[in-house]
Enzyme design. Structure first.
Site, PDB file in Angstrom:
ATOM      1  N   ASP A  61      72.909   6.223  56.857  1.00 45.17           N
ATOM      2  CA  ASP A  61      72.354   7.296  57.682  1.00 45.17           C
ATOM      3  C   ASP A  61      71.779   6.658  58.946  1.00 45.17           C
ATOM      4  O   ASP A  61      70.716   6.030  58.912  1.00 45.17           O
ATOM      5  CB  ASP A  61      71.271   8.059  56.914  1.00 45.17           C
ATOM      6  CG  ASP A  61      70.727   9.230  57.731  1.00 45.17           C
ATOM      7  OD1 ASP A  61      71.141   9.383  58.903  1.00 45.17           O
ATOM      8  OD2 ASP A  61      69.893   9.981  57.192  1.00 45.17           O
ATOM      9  N   TYR A 151      69.893  19.983  70.647  1.00 48.28           N
ATOM     10  CA  TYR A 151      71.120  19.183  70.800  1.00 48.28           C
ATOM     11  C   TYR A 151      71.396  18.892  72.274  1.00 48.28           C
ATOM     12  O   TYR A 151      71.635  17.742  72.660  1.00 48.28           O
ATOM     13  CB  TYR A 151      72.323  19.901  70.176  1.00 48.28           C
ATOM     14  CG  TYR A 151      73.620  19.175  70.461  1.00 48.28           C
ATOM     15  CD1 TYR A 151      73.937  18.006  69.778  1.00 48.28           C
ATOM     16  CD2 TYR A 151      74.497  19.631  71.445  1.00 48.28           C
ATOM     17  CE1 TYR A 151      75.106  17.311  70.060  1.00 48.28           C
ATOM     18  CE2 TYR A 151      75.674  18.939  71.734  1.00 48.28           C
ATOM     19  CZ  TYR A 151      75.976  17.784  71.040  1.00 48.28           C
ATOM     20  OH  TYR A 151      77.123  17.080  71.319  1.00 48.28           O
ATOM     21  N   THR A 186      86.708  19.594  66.488  1.00 47.59           N
ATOM     22  CA  THR A 186      86.309  18.718  65.380  1.00 47.59           C
ATOM     23  C   THR A 186      85.468  19.546  64.402  1.00 47.59           C
ATOM     24  O   THR A 186      85.306  20.749  64.586  1.00 47.59           O
ATOM     25  CB  THR A 186      85.436  17.551  65.895  1.00 47.59           C
ATOM     26  OG1 THR A 186      84.179  18.093  66.336  1.00 47.59           O
ATOM     27  CG2 THR A 186      86.092  16.805  67.043  1.00 47.59           C
TER      28      THR A 186
HETATM   29  N1  LIG Z   1      82.959  18.401  69.232  1.00 48.13           N
HETATM   30  C1  LIG Z   1      82.405  18.672  70.408  1.00 48.13           C
HETATM   31  O1  LIG Z   1      82.573  19.787  70.952  1.00 48.13           O
HETATM   32  C2  LIG Z   1      81.605  17.606  71.126  1.00 48.13           C
HETATM   33  C3  LIG Z   1      81.399  17.760  72.510  1.00 48.13           C
HETATM   34  C4  LIG Z   1      80.667  16.791  73.181  1.00 48.13           C
HETATM   35  C5  LIG Z   1      80.161  15.698  72.509  1.00 48.13           C
HETATM   36  N2  LIG Z   1      80.367  15.573  71.166  1.00 48.13           N
HETATM   37  C6  LIG Z   1      79.796  14.409  70.498  1.00 48.13           C
HETATM   38  O2  LIG Z   1      80.838  13.651  69.950  1.00 48.13           O
HETATM   39  C7  LIG Z   1      80.332  12.866  68.877  1.00 48.13           C
HETATM   40  C8  LIG Z   1      81.269  12.996  67.691  1.00 48.13           C
HETATM   41  O3  LIG Z   1      81.237  14.336  67.227  1.00 48.13           O
HETATM   42  P1  LIG Z   1      82.553  15.092  66.723  1.00 48.13           P
HETATM   43  O4  LIG Z   1      82.756  16.251  67.591  1.00 48.13           O
HETATM   44  O5  LIG Z   1      83.645  14.130  66.558  1.00 48.13           O
HETATM   45  O6  LIG Z   1      82.044  15.682  65.336  1.00 48.13           O
HETATM   46  P2  LIG Z   1      82.361  15.253  63.827  1.00 48.13           P
HETATM   47  O7  LIG Z   1      83.814  15.325  63.531  1.00 48.13           O
HETATM   48  O8  LIG Z   1      81.405  16.065  63.012  1.00 48.13           O
HETATM   49  O9  LIG Z   1      81.949  13.716  63.770  1.00 48.13           O
HETATM   50  C9  LIG Z   1      80.611  13.287  63.754  1.00 48.13           C
HETATM   51  C10 LIG Z   1      80.575  11.897  63.167  1.00 48.13           C
HETATM   52  O10 LIG Z   1      79.218  11.406  63.265  1.00 48.13           O
HETATM   53  C11 LIG Z   1      78.794  11.014  61.952  1.00 48.13           C
HETATM   54  N3  LIG Z   1      77.351  11.205  61.820  1.00 48.13           N
HETATM   55  C12 LIG Z   1      76.611  12.278  62.161  1.00 48.13           C
HETATM   56  N4  LIG Z   1      75.329  12.073  61.865  1.00 48.13           N
HETATM   57  C13 LIG Z   1      75.261  10.830  61.316  1.00 48.13           C
HETATM   58  C14 LIG Z   1      74.207  10.031  60.795  1.00 48.13           C
HETATM   59  N5  LIG Z   1      72.934  10.465  60.789  1.00 48.13           N
HETATM   60  N6  LIG Z   1      74.501   8.804  60.315  1.00 48.13           N
HETATM   61  C15 LIG Z   1      75.775   8.351  60.306  1.00 48.13           C
HETATM   62  N7  LIG Z   1      76.810   9.055  60.789  1.00 48.13           N
HETATM   63  C16 LIG Z   1      76.547  10.275  61.276  1.00 48.13           C
HETATM   64  C17 LIG Z   1      79.593  11.882  61.003  1.00 48.13           C
HETATM   65  O11 LIG Z   1      79.632  11.284  59.740  1.00 48.13           O
HETATM   66  P3  LIG Z   1      79.063  12.034  58.407  1.00 48.13           P
HETATM   67  O12 LIG Z   1      79.914  13.255  58.236  1.00 48.13           O
HETATM   68  O13 LIG Z   1      79.226  10.991  57.359  1.00 48.13           O
HETATM   69  O14 LIG Z   1      77.626  12.377  58.716  1.00 48.13           O
HETATM   70  C18 LIG Z   1      80.958  11.884  61.691  1.00 48.13           C
HETATM   71  O15 LIG Z   1      81.628  10.685  61.392  1.00 48.13           O
HETATM   72  C19 LIG Z   1      78.912  13.342  68.622  1.00 48.13           C
HETATM   73  O16 LIG Z   1      77.998  12.455  69.242  1.00 48.13           O
HETATM   74  C20 LIG Z   1      78.888  14.685  69.314  1.00 48.13           C
HETATM   75  O17 LIG Z   1      77.594  15.048  69.717  1.00 48.13           O
HETATM   76  C21 LIG Z   1      81.090  16.489  70.473  1.00 48.13           C
END
Ligand SMILES: NC(=O)c1ccc[n+]([C@@H]2O[C@H](COP(=O)([O-])OP(=O)(O)OC[C@H]3O[C@@H](n4cnc5c(N)ncnc54)[C@H](OP(=O)(O)O)[C@@H]3O)[C@@H](O)[C@H]2O)c1
Length: 261
Positions: A61, A151, A186
């Site tokens: 975590d 966020y 995602t």
């Molecule tokens: N999707 C969007 O629209 C978007 C837009 C802009 C920026 N982002 C950013 O992109 C990044 C990746 O997000 P995503 O969209 O790819 O979503 P995602 O598929 O939910 O991936 C998030 C990843 O972060 C991990 N994670 C979250 N909290 C954690 C913690 N406390 N410790 C360890 N691992 C943790 C998750 O693992 P677990 O499941 O094991 O927790 C997962 O591997 C994030 O920083 C997000 O804010 C996303």
């Protein structure tokens, strides 16, 4: 023994943008140390090994100092060539209706854990005079995020922090790049409990395209990249739009139930 292949750490690599960033690294000859909080990180490691990389997975975590320390300890003596600090998550609904422990986990993951890891790894890179750091910020950092207020605030911090750190490291051999995705397809919106919002139901970017933009920018040593031309336009407009109007526009996209209106 000198390792012939460079090593990259990718956090949040079990799914979404982080998994695709790890794929880019593996495809470009990096070995990997990947991390996430759930056992799915082991399945991701198995898939990434098929690309020929040496892959180790750490389940931790990263909202906790112990989790960040465990990941850093797993590196051992091997130098880290690239850190892709991507782990993060959102949380929908009105601020006053959010559970405090849940919103604190957003801050502890997106901000505290992220900069803790960057400091630990960054010190080693600075001492060696080489390294690349890619931080996943967001276009959300440009907008006061009604119904995702914490966020968006966390990503405003990260977008700003990345550029400041980059400047501090000028001439050190260590580059810092900020990847700023827009809405991406995602598990993000489901995890944030936002599936009934307009933004969750809208057309979104492909995480593979977003990761490619981020990886290429990191390898070039660019300061930042907004992924996708629509997001480039939106962020350019955001810089000349009154903040109150941006908050109102965000409400229309992120308010619970907005998908049905
Ligand atoms: N999707 C969007 O629209 C978007 C837009 C802009 C920026 N982002 C950013 O992109 C990044 C990746 O997000 P995503 O969209 O790819 O979503 P995602 O598929 O939910 O991936 C998030 C990843 O972060 C991990 N994670 C979250 N909290 C954690 C913690 N406390 N410790 C360890 N691992 C943790 C998750 O693992 P677990 O499941 O094991 O927790 C997962 O591997 C994030 O920083 C997000 O804010 C996303």
């Amino acid at each position: 023994m000198i390792d012939p292949r460079p090593l990259a750490i990718v956090t949040g690599a079990s799914s979404g943008i982080g998994y695709e960033l790890a794929r880019c690294c593996a495809a470009h000859g990096f070995d990997l140390l990947i991390a996430a909080d759930e056992p799915a990180i082991e399945e991701a490691a198995n898939r990434l090994r098929l690309l020929g990389a040496d892959v180790r997975a750490v389940q931790a975590d990263l909202a906790t100092r112990a989790g960040v320390a465990a990941l850093h300890a797993a590196v051992g003596e091997r130098p880290i060539d690239a850190l892709l600090a991507n782990a993060g998550h959102g949380l929908g609904k009105a601020f006053l209706d959010q559970d405090f422990d849940e919103l604190r986990h957003v801050i502890d993951t997106n901000i505290t854990g992220t900069i803790d890891l960057i400091q630990r790894v960054g010190r080693g890179m600075r001492a060696r005079g080489t390294g690349r750091i890619l931080i996943t910020g967001s276009t959300a950092g440009f907008v006061p995020g009604s119904f995702q207020a914490v966020y968006n605030g966390s990503k405003a911090f990260i977008d700003s922090f990345a550029l400041a750190l980059r400047n501090e490291l000028k001439g050190s051999g260590v580059s810092v790049t900020c990847l700023m995705p827009g809405a991406t397809n995602t598990g993000f919106f489901e995890r944030a409990d936002m599936l009934d919002t307009k933004i969750a139901q809208s057309d979104k970017d492909d995480p593979a395209d977003v990761a490619k933009d981020g990886f290429e920018a990191m390898m070039k040593g660019d300061s930042d990249v907004v992924s996708g031309w629509k997001n480039k336009l939106t962020t350019a407009l955001a810089s000349v739009t009154p903040a109150e109007l941006l908050a109102e526009q965000h409400r229309r996209m992120a308010e619970p139930g907005s998908a049905r209106r």
